[in-house]
Design a protein around this motif. Sequence first.
Motif, PDB file in Angstrom:
ATOM      1  N   ARG A  16      -9.178 -31.454   4.677  1.00 33.98           N
ATOM      2  CA  ARG A  16      -9.753 -31.951   5.937  1.00 33.98           C
ATOM      3  C   ARG A  16      -8.758 -32.769   6.744  1.00 33.98           C
ATOM      4  O   ARG A  16      -9.084 -33.313   7.784  1.00 33.98           O
ATOM      5  N   LEU A  17      -7.552 -32.907   6.212  1.00 34.24           N
ATOM      6  CA  LEU A  17      -6.491 -33.542   7.007  1.00 34.24           C
ATOM      7  C   LEU A  17      -5.602 -32.412   7.529  1.00 34.24           C
ATOM      8  O   LEU A  17      -4.938 -31.724   6.760  1.00 34.24           O
ATOM      9  N   ILE A  18      -5.641 -32.201   8.824  1.00 35.17           N
ATOM     10  CA  ILE A  18      -4.891 -31.097   9.420  1.00 35.17           C
ATOM     11  C   ILE A  18      -3.660 -31.630  10.138  1.00 35.17           C
ATOM     12  O   ILE A  18      -3.756 -32.556  10.943  1.00 35.17           O
ATOM     13  N   HIS A  19      -2.510 -31.035   9.806  1.00 37.29           N
ATOM     14  CA  HIS A  19      -1.272 -31.448  10.467  1.00 37.29           C
ATOM     15  C   HIS A  19      -1.063 -30.584  11.704  1.00 37.29           C
ATOM     16  O   HIS A  19      -0.968 -29.364  11.604  1.00 37.29           O
ATOM     17  N   LEU A  20      -1.022 -31.229  12.861  1.00 32.88           N
ATOM     18  CA  LEU A  20      -0.927 -30.496  14.120  1.00 32.88           C
ATOM     19  C   LEU A  20       0.095 -31.186  15.030  1.00 32.88           C
ATOM     20  O   LEU A  20      -0.234 -32.137  15.740  1.00 32.88           O
ATOM     21  N   PRO A  21       1.348 -30.717  14.972  1.00 29.45           N
ATOM     22  CA  PRO A  21       2.395 -31.394  15.738  1.00 29.45           C
ATOM     23  C   PRO A  21       2.088 -31.473  17.237  1.00 29.45           C
ATOM     24  O   PRO A  21       1.759 -30.470  17.858  1.00 29.45           O
ATOM     25  N   LEU A  22       2.167 -32.683  17.764  1.00 29.86           N
ATOM     26  CA  LEU A  22       1.925 -32.913  19.191  1.00 29.86           C
ATOM     27  C   LEU A  22       3.246 -32.950  19.963  1.00 29.86           C
ATOM     28  O   LEU A  22       3.351 -32.398  21.051  1.00 29.86           O
ATOM     29  N   GLN A  23       4.220 -33.650  19.436  1.00 23.89           N
ATOM     30  CA  GLN A  23       5.573 -33.848  20.024  1.00 23.89           C
ATOM     31  C   GLN A  23       5.557 -34.767  21.248  1.00 23.89           C
ATOM     32  O   GLN A  23       6.327 -35.714  21.313  1.00 23.89           O
ATOM     33  N   PRO A  51     -16.821 -31.957  11.504  1.00 27.43           N
ATOM     34  CA  PRO A  51     -16.876 -33.373  11.901  1.00 27.43           C
ATOM     35  C   PRO A  51     -16.024 -34.306  11.030  1.00 27.43           C
ATOM     36  O   PRO A  51     -15.549 -35.336  11.524  1.00 27.43           O
ATOM     37  N   GLU A  52     -15.830 -33.961   9.766  1.00 21.80           N
ATOM     38  CA  GLU A  52     -15.105 -34.881   8.872  1.00 21.80           C
ATOM     39  C   GLU A  52     -13.576 -34.714   8.961  1.00 21.80           C
ATOM     40  O   GLU A  52     -12.832 -35.362   8.236  1.00 21.80           O
ATOM     41  N   VAL A  53     -13.097 -33.877   9.850  1.00 19.58           N
ATOM     42  CA  VAL A  53     -11.668 -33.580   9.912  1.00 19.58           C
ATOM     43  C   VAL A  53     -10.849 -34.775  10.421  1.00 19.58           C
ATOM     44  O   VAL A  53     -11.339 -35.612  11.189  1.00 19.58           O
ATOM     45  N   GLU A  54      -9.631 -34.900   9.922  1.00 20.64           N
ATOM     46  CA  GLU A  54      -8.695 -35.909  10.432  1.00 20.64           C
ATOM     47  C   GLU A  54      -7.386 -35.188  10.771  1.00 20.64           C
ATOM     48  O   GLU A  54      -7.106 -34.126  10.234  1.00 20.64           O
ATOM     49  N   PHE A  55      -6.590 -35.837  11.628  1.00 20.31           N
ATOM     50  CA  PHE A  55      -5.354 -35.187  12.060  1.00 20.31           C
ATOM     51  C   PHE A  55      -4.125 -36.035  11.773  1.00 20.31           C
ATOM     52  O   PHE A  55      -4.138 -37.253  11.943  1.00 20.31           O
ATOM     53  N   SER A  56      -3.071 -35.359  11.355  1.00 23.53           N
ATOM     54  CA  SER A  56      -1.750 -35.995  11.322  1.00 23.53           C
ATOM     55  C   SER A  56      -0.860 -35.201  12.281  1.00 23.53           C
ATOM     56  O   SER A  56      -1.209 -34.090  12.686  1.00 23.53           O
ATOM     57  N   THR A  57       0.268 -35.791  12.653  1.00 24.81           N
ATOM     58  CA  THR A  57       1.072 -35.135  13.685  1.00 24.81           C
ATOM     59  C   THR A  57       2.559 -35.470  13.583  1.00 24.81           C
ATOM     60  O   THR A  57       2.962 -36.336  12.796  1.00 24.81           O
ATOM     61  N   ASP A  58       3.356 -34.730  14.366  1.00 29.51           N
ATOM     62  CA  ASP A  58       4.779 -35.052  14.563  1.00 29.51           C
ATOM     63  C   ASP A  58       4.946 -35.440  16.021  1.00 29.51           C
ATOM     64  O   ASP A  58       4.426 -34.751  16.902  1.00 29.51           O
TER      65      ASP A  58
END
Length: 335
Positions: A220-227, A258-265
Amino acid sequence: MRLKKSFYIKTFGCLQNRADSERVKAFYWNRSFSEVKDWKKADLVIINSCVVRESAENRVYGLIDNIKKFDKKIKIVLTGCLAGLERAKILADKVEILPIKEISYEIKPLREDRETALIPISFGCDNFCSYCIVPYARGREKSRKEAEILKEVDEAIENNFKKVILIGQNVNSYAKGGFAKLLAKVAKRRVEKISFVSSNPWDFSDKLIAVIAKHKNIDRLIHLPLQSGDDEILKKMNRKYSAKQYLALVKKIREKIPEVEFSTDILIGFPGEDKKAFANTIGLCKKIGFKLAYLNKYSPRAGTVSAKLYKDDVSTEEKKRRWKVLDKLINKKLS
Ligand code: 5AD
Ligand code: SF4
Protein backbone atom coordinates in the motif's frame (compact mmCIF):
# COMPACT_ATOMS: atom_id res chain seq x y z
CA MET A 1 49.20 -22.53 -0.88
CA ARG A 2 45.89 -20.90 -1.65
CA LEU A 3 44.00 -22.60 -4.45
CA LYS A 4 40.69 -20.88 -4.37
CA LYS A 5 40.55 -17.39 -5.84
CA SER A 6 38.60 -14.80 -3.97
CA PHE A 7 36.36 -11.97 -5.04
CA TYR A 8 34.92 -8.89 -3.44
CA ILE A 9 31.91 -7.12 -4.87
CA LYS A 10 31.00 -3.49 -4.31
CA THR A 11 27.52 -2.41 -5.34
CA PHE A 12 26.67 1.24 -5.84
CA GLY A 13 23.25 2.67 -6.60
CA CYS A 14 19.77 1.31 -6.95
CA LEU A 15 17.86 -1.94 -6.45
CA GLN A 16 18.47 -2.89 -10.06
CA ASN A 17 22.19 -2.95 -9.37
CA ARG A 18 21.65 -4.93 -6.18
CA ALA A 19 19.67 -7.49 -8.15
CA ASP A 20 22.37 -7.67 -10.83
CA SER A 21 25.04 -8.14 -8.16
CA GLU A 22 23.19 -11.15 -6.78
CA ARG A 23 23.61 -12.76 -10.20
CA VAL A 24 27.21 -11.72 -10.66
CA LYS A 25 27.96 -13.20 -7.24
CA ALA A 26 26.32 -16.48 -8.20
CA PHE A 27 28.39 -16.52 -11.39
CA TYR A 28 31.68 -16.36 -9.43
CA TRP A 29 30.54 -18.75 -6.69
CA ASN A 30 29.66 -21.23 -9.45
CA ARG A 31 33.23 -20.91 -10.68
CA SER A 32 34.56 -21.77 -7.23
CA PHE A 33 35.58 -18.30 -6.21
CA SER A 34 35.09 -17.52 -2.54
CA GLU A 35 33.71 -14.19 -1.42
CA VAL A 36 35.63 -11.90 0.94
CA LYS A 37 34.32 -8.86 2.77
CA ASP A 38 37.47 -6.77 2.47
CA TRP A 39 38.68 -5.78 -0.99
CA LYS A 40 42.28 -5.73 0.21
CA LYS A 41 42.10 -9.51 0.58
CA ALA A 42 40.58 -10.18 -2.84
CA ASP A 43 42.17 -11.40 -6.07
CA LEU A 44 39.29 -9.91 -7.98
CA VAL A 45 37.20 -6.84 -7.21
CA ILE A 46 33.89 -6.44 -9.03
CA ILE A 47 32.51 -2.92 -9.06
CA ASN A 48 28.84 -2.61 -9.90
CA SER A 49 28.72 1.08 -10.67
CA CYS A 50 26.14 3.86 -10.62
CA VAL A 51 26.30 7.09 -12.61
CA VAL A 52 22.95 8.70 -11.93
CA ARG A 53 24.58 11.48 -9.89
CA GLU A 54 28.03 12.92 -10.24
CA SER A 55 28.90 11.99 -6.66
CA ALA A 56 28.10 8.32 -7.32
CA GLU A 57 30.25 8.27 -10.46
CA ASN A 58 33.15 9.90 -8.62
CA ARG A 59 33.02 7.28 -5.88
CA VAL A 60 33.53 4.62 -8.55
CA TYR A 61 36.67 6.35 -9.91
CA GLY A 62 37.90 6.85 -6.34
CA LEU A 63 37.55 3.17 -5.50
CA ILE A 64 39.34 2.08 -8.70
CA ASP A 65 42.26 4.41 -7.88
CA ASN A 66 42.46 3.21 -4.28
CA ILE A 67 42.58 -0.42 -5.33
CA LYS A 68 45.27 0.18 -7.96
CA LYS A 69 47.32 2.23 -5.50
CA PHE A 70 47.10 -0.53 -2.91
CA ASP A 71 48.00 -3.44 -5.18
CA LYS A 72 48.30 -3.39 -8.97
CA LYS A 73 47.80 -7.16 -9.09
CA ILE A 74 44.19 -7.01 -7.94
CA LYS A 75 42.05 -7.52 -10.98
CA ILE A 76 39.06 -5.19 -11.35
CA VAL A 77 35.88 -5.98 -13.25
CA LEU A 78 33.67 -2.99 -13.86
CA THR A 79 29.97 -3.56 -14.46
CA GLY A 80 26.76 -1.58 -13.89
CA CYS A 81 25.84 1.74 -15.42
CA LEU A 82 29.32 3.18 -15.95
CA ALA A 83 30.24 0.06 -17.94
CA GLY A 84 27.52 1.03 -20.44
CA LEU A 85 28.93 4.49 -21.18
CA GLU A 86 31.54 5.51 -23.75
CA ARG A 87 33.59 7.24 -21.09
CA ALA A 88 34.33 3.92 -19.37
CA LYS A 89 36.83 3.33 -22.18
CA ILE A 90 39.33 5.65 -20.52
CA LEU A 91 39.57 3.07 -17.74
CA ALA A 92 40.60 0.31 -20.16
CA ASP A 93 44.10 -0.18 -18.73
CA LYS A 94 42.80 -0.43 -15.17
CA VAL A 95 39.64 -2.51 -15.45
CA GLU A 96 37.97 -5.19 -17.46
CA ILE A 97 34.50 -4.13 -18.59
CA LEU A 98 31.54 -6.45 -18.11
CA PRO A 99 28.54 -4.89 -19.91
CA ILE A 100 25.32 -5.27 -17.93
CA LYS A 101 23.70 -6.88 -20.95
CA GLU A 102 26.01 -9.82 -20.49
CA ILE A 103 24.76 -10.56 -17.01
CA SER A 104 22.58 -13.55 -17.68
CA TYR A 105 19.16 -13.81 -16.10
CA GLU A 106 19.39 -17.56 -16.50
CA ILE A 107 21.75 -17.61 -13.54
CA LYS A 108 19.96 -18.22 -10.29
CA PRO A 109 20.79 -15.28 -8.03
CA LEU A 110 22.58 -15.64 -4.75
CA ARG A 111 20.13 -13.57 -2.75
CA GLU A 112 21.46 -11.30 -0.06
CA ASP A 113 18.25 -10.87 1.85
CA ARG A 114 16.52 -13.92 3.32
CA GLU A 115 13.04 -12.46 3.32
CA THR A 116 12.69 -10.23 0.28
CA ALA A 117 13.47 -11.43 -3.25
CA LEU A 118 14.43 -8.81 -5.83
CA ILE A 119 12.98 -9.81 -9.18
CA PRO A 120 13.94 -7.81 -12.28
CA ILE A 121 11.10 -7.60 -14.79
CA SER A 122 12.49 -5.10 -17.28
CA PHE A 123 15.75 -3.37 -18.13
CA GLY A 124 16.64 -0.04 -19.62
CA CYS A 125 14.47 2.96 -20.21
CA ASP A 126 12.82 4.70 -23.15
CA ASN A 127 11.66 7.82 -21.39
CA PHE A 128 14.61 10.12 -21.81
CA CYS A 129 13.90 12.48 -18.97
CA SER A 130 16.26 15.28 -19.96
CA TYR A 131 18.46 15.07 -16.83
CA CYS A 132 18.85 11.31 -16.72
CA ILE A 133 21.78 9.28 -17.96
CA VAL A 134 20.13 5.89 -17.44
CA PRO A 135 18.79 5.41 -20.99
CA TYR A 136 22.34 5.91 -22.32
CA ALA A 137 23.90 3.61 -19.75
CA ARG A 138 21.31 0.84 -19.83
CA GLY A 139 19.88 1.12 -23.33
CA ARG A 140 16.33 0.78 -24.54
CA GLU A 141 13.65 -0.85 -22.44
CA LYS A 142 13.35 -4.60 -22.71
CA SER A 143 10.87 -6.73 -20.82
CA ARG A 144 11.65 -10.12 -19.45
CA LYS A 145 9.30 -12.95 -20.41
CA GLU A 146 6.35 -13.40 -18.08
CA ALA A 147 6.88 -17.13 -17.70
CA GLU A 148 10.49 -16.56 -16.68
CA ILE A 149 9.49 -13.98 -14.06
CA LEU A 150 6.76 -16.19 -12.62
CA LYS A 151 9.19 -19.09 -12.42
CA GLU A 152 11.58 -16.94 -10.42
CA VAL A 153 8.74 -15.85 -8.13
CA ASP A 154 7.70 -19.48 -7.57
CA GLU A 155 11.26 -20.50 -6.77
CA ALA A 156 11.53 -17.68 -4.27
CA ILE A 157 8.30 -18.84 -2.60
CA GLU A 158 9.59 -22.42 -2.46
CA ASN A 159 12.69 -21.08 -0.77
CA ASN A 160 10.59 -19.40 1.89
CA PHE A 161 10.83 -15.82 0.71
CA LYS A 162 7.88 -13.84 2.05
CA LYS A 163 8.16 -10.70 -0.02
CA VAL A 164 9.02 -9.84 -3.59
CA ILE A 165 9.99 -6.56 -5.18
CA LEU A 166 9.44 -6.36 -8.93
CA ILE A 167 12.04 -4.04 -10.32
CA GLY A 168 12.79 -2.09 -13.45
CA GLN A 169 13.52 1.50 -14.48
CA ASN A 170 9.91 1.83 -15.46
CA VAL A 171 8.01 -1.22 -14.23
CA ASN A 172 4.54 -0.12 -15.17
CA SER A 173 5.38 0.07 -18.85
CA TYR A 174 6.29 -3.64 -18.68
CA ALA A 175 5.48 -5.46 -21.94
CA LYS A 176 3.60 -2.48 -23.40
CA GLY A 177 0.72 -2.43 -20.95
CA GLY A 178 1.15 -5.94 -19.58
CA PHE A 179 2.17 -4.93 -16.07
CA ALA A 180 -1.30 -5.09 -14.49
CA LYS A 181 -1.68 -8.65 -15.78
CA LEU A 182 1.73 -9.71 -14.51
CA LEU A 183 1.14 -8.10 -11.11
CA ALA A 184 -2.21 -9.87 -10.75
CA LYS A 185 -0.55 -13.22 -11.47
CA VAL A 186 2.16 -12.60 -8.89
CA ALA A 187 -0.42 -11.42 -6.33
CA LYS A 188 -2.40 -14.66 -6.66
CA ARG A 189 0.61 -16.57 -5.40
CA ARG A 190 1.47 -17.20 -1.78
CA VAL A 191 3.43 -13.98 -1.29
CA GLU A 192 2.87 -11.83 1.80
CA LYS A 193 3.89 -8.57 0.20
CA ILE A 194 4.57 -7.47 -3.36
CA SER A 195 6.15 -4.11 -4.09
CA PHE A 196 7.26 -2.62 -7.38
CA VAL A 197 9.73 0.13 -8.28
CA SER A 198 9.91 2.40 -10.12
CA SER A 199 6.70 3.35 -11.79
CA ASN A 200 5.96 6.52 -13.66
CA PRO A 201 2.76 8.55 -13.55
CA TRP A 202 2.08 8.32 -17.28
CA ASP A 203 1.90 4.52 -17.29
CA PHE A 204 -0.28 4.12 -14.20
CA SER A 205 -3.38 2.61 -15.82
CA ASP A 206 -6.85 2.16 -14.35
CA LYS A 207 -6.36 -1.55 -14.79
CA LEU A 208 -3.26 -1.39 -12.61
CA ILE A 209 -5.14 0.54 -9.93
CA ALA A 210 -7.91 -2.07 -10.00
CA VAL A 211 -5.41 -4.91 -9.58
CA ILE A 212 -3.78 -3.22 -6.58
CA ALA A 213 -7.19 -2.51 -5.03
CA LYS A 214 -8.23 -6.15 -5.41
CA HIS A 215 -5.13 -7.80 -3.97
CA LYS A 216 -4.37 -6.99 -0.36
CA ASN A 217 -0.88 -8.45 -0.57
CA ILE A 218 0.24 -5.66 -2.91
CA ASP A 219 2.14 -2.98 -1.01
CA ARG A 220 0.00 0.00 0.00
CA LEU A 221 3.04 2.25 -0.17
CA ILE A 222 3.40 3.23 -3.81
CA HIS A 223 6.55 4.86 -5.11
CA LEU A 224 5.64 7.46 -7.71
CA PRO A 225 8.45 9.81 -8.73
CA LEU A 226 7.27 13.42 -8.94
CA GLN A 227 10.63 15.19 -9.66
CA SER A 228 8.99 18.65 -9.66
CA GLY A 229 5.65 20.26 -8.97
CA ASP A 230 6.16 23.04 -11.50
CA ASP A 231 4.76 22.65 -15.00
CA GLU A 232 7.48 24.56 -16.80
CA ILE A 233 10.22 22.57 -15.09
CA LEU A 234 8.38 19.30 -15.74
CA LYS A 235 8.26 20.20 -19.41
CA LYS A 236 11.98 20.95 -19.53
CA MET A 237 12.58 17.65 -17.73
CA ASN A 238 10.59 15.89 -20.47
CA ARG A 239 8.31 14.37 -17.86
CA LYS A 240 4.99 13.71 -19.52
CA TYR A 241 2.55 15.20 -16.99
CA SER A 242 1.59 18.44 -15.34
CA ALA A 243 1.30 19.07 -11.59
CA LYS A 244 -2.47 18.93 -11.99
CA GLN A 245 -2.36 15.56 -13.74
CA TYR A 246 -0.08 14.11 -11.07
CA LEU A 247 -2.43 15.29 -8.34
CA ALA A 248 -5.45 13.93 -10.22
CA LEU A 249 -3.75 10.52 -10.49
CA VAL A 250 -2.99 10.46 -6.76
CA LYS A 251 -6.62 11.37 -6.01
CA LYS A 252 -7.90 8.66 -8.33
CA ILE A 253 -5.69 6.02 -6.70
CA ARG A 254 -6.78 7.16 -3.22
CA GLU A 255 -10.44 6.91 -4.17
CA LYS A 256 -10.02 3.28 -5.20
CA ILE A 257 -7.51 2.37 -2.46
CA PRO A 258 -8.18 4.60 0.56
CA GLU A 259 -5.36 3.15 2.69
CA VAL A 260 -2.67 3.87 0.08
CA GLU A 261 0.39 6.01 0.87
CA PHE A 262 2.93 7.52 -1.51
CA SER A 263 6.67 7.90 -1.59
CA THR A 264 8.48 9.86 -4.26
CA ASP A 265 11.69 11.14 -5.87
CA ILE A 266 12.25 14.87 -6.16
CA LEU A 267 14.96 16.52 -8.21
CA ILE A 268 16.04 19.76 -6.57
CA GLY A 269 17.55 22.72 -8.40
CA PHE A 270 16.93 21.69 -12.00
CA PRO A 271 18.04 24.52 -14.33
CA GLY A 272 15.56 27.38 -14.25
CA GLU A 273 14.00 26.31 -10.94
CA ASP A 274 13.41 29.76 -9.45
CA LYS A 275 11.75 30.55 -6.13
CA LYS A 276 8.32 30.39 -7.71
CA ALA A 277 8.93 27.00 -9.32
CA PHE A 278 10.24 25.60 -6.04
CA ALA A 279 7.22 27.04 -4.23
CA ASN A 280 5.03 25.09 -6.66
CA THR A 281 6.85 21.89 -5.70
CA ILE A 282 6.33 22.63 -2.00
CA GLY A 283 2.67 23.44 -2.62
CA LEU A 284 2.06 20.16 -4.45
CA CYS A 285 3.93 18.14 -1.81
CA LYS A 286 1.74 19.68 0.89
CA LYS A 287 -1.40 18.77 -1.03
CA ILE A 288 -0.27 15.20 -1.52
CA GLY A 289 1.25 14.47 1.87
CA PHE A 290 3.97 12.02 0.83
CA LYS A 291 5.04 9.51 3.43
CA LEU A 292 8.64 9.70 2.26
CA ALA A 293 10.75 11.41 -0.39
CA TYR A 294 14.15 10.67 -1.87
CA LEU A 295 15.60 14.11 -2.46
CA ASN A 296 18.24 14.49 -5.16
CA LYS A 297 20.18 17.66 -5.86
CA TYR A 298 20.51 18.16 -9.61
CA SER A 299 23.92 17.57 -11.14
CA PRO A 300 24.44 17.84 -14.92
CA ARG A 301 25.37 14.48 -16.43
CA ALA A 302 27.56 14.65 -19.53
CA GLY A 303 25.68 13.19 -22.48
CA THR A 304 22.18 14.18 -21.34
CA VAL A 305 19.94 16.79 -22.98
CA SER A 306 19.65 19.05 -19.94
CA ALA A 307 23.43 19.18 -19.54
CA LYS A 308 23.72 20.25 -23.16
CA LEU A 309 20.87 22.78 -23.25
CA TYR A 310 20.69 24.39 -19.84
CA LYS A 311 23.08 26.06 -17.48
CA ASP A 312 23.20 24.57 -13.99
CA ASP A 313 22.03 27.90 -12.58
CA VAL A 314 20.87 27.05 -9.06
CA SER A 315 23.79 27.41 -6.65
CA THR A 316 24.96 24.54 -4.45
CA GLU A 317 23.95 26.52 -1.34
CA GLU A 318 20.48 27.10 -2.66
CA LYS A 319 20.09 23.42 -3.59
CA LYS A 320 21.12 22.51 -0.05
CA ARG A 321 18.66 25.00 1.40
CA ARG A 322 15.82 23.62 -0.73
CA TRP A 323 16.83 20.07 0.19
CA LYS A 324 16.47 20.95 3.88
CA VAL A 325 13.08 22.58 3.35
CA LEU A 326 11.69 19.47 1.63
CA ASP A 327 13.36 17.09 4.06
CA LYS A 328 11.77 18.88 6.99
CA LEU A 329 8.39 19.03 5.31
CA ILE A 330 8.17 15.46 4.02
CA ASN A 331 10.65 13.25 5.83
CA LYS A 332 10.60 14.90 9.26
CA LYS A 333 7.05 16.23 9.06
CA LEU A 334 8.06 19.51 10.71
CA SER A 335 6.35 22.38 9.05
N1 5AD B 1 21.10 14.75 -10.91
C1 5AD B 1 20.54 14.44 -9.71
N2 5AD B 1 19.64 13.47 -9.54
C2 5AD B 1 19.27 12.77 -10.61
N3 5AD B 1 18.38 11.76 -10.75
C3 5AD B 1 18.38 11.38 -12.05
N4 5AD B 1 19.24 12.12 -12.75
C4 5AD B 1 19.81 13.01 -11.88
C5 5AD B 1 20.75 14.06 -12.02
N5 5AD B 1 21.28 14.38 -13.19
C6 5AD B 1 17.53 11.28 -9.67
C7 5AD B 1 16.05 11.37 -10.04
C8 5AD B 1 15.64 9.93 -10.17
C9 5AD B 1 16.61 9.25 -9.22
C10 5AD B 1 16.77 7.80 -9.48
O1 5AD B 1 17.81 9.94 -9.39
O2 5AD B 1 15.35 12.03 -9.01
O3 5AD B 1 14.30 9.72 -9.82
FE1 SF4 C 1 15.72 8.20 -15.88
FE2 SF4 C 1 13.35 9.07 -16.39
FE3 SF4 C 1 14.06 6.63 -17.15
FE4 SF4 C 1 13.70 7.17 -14.57
S1 SF4 C 1 12.14 7.24 -16.14
S2 SF4 C 1 15.37 6.03 -15.47
S3 SF4 C 1 14.37 9.26 -14.42
S4 SF4 C 1 14.90 8.53 -17.91
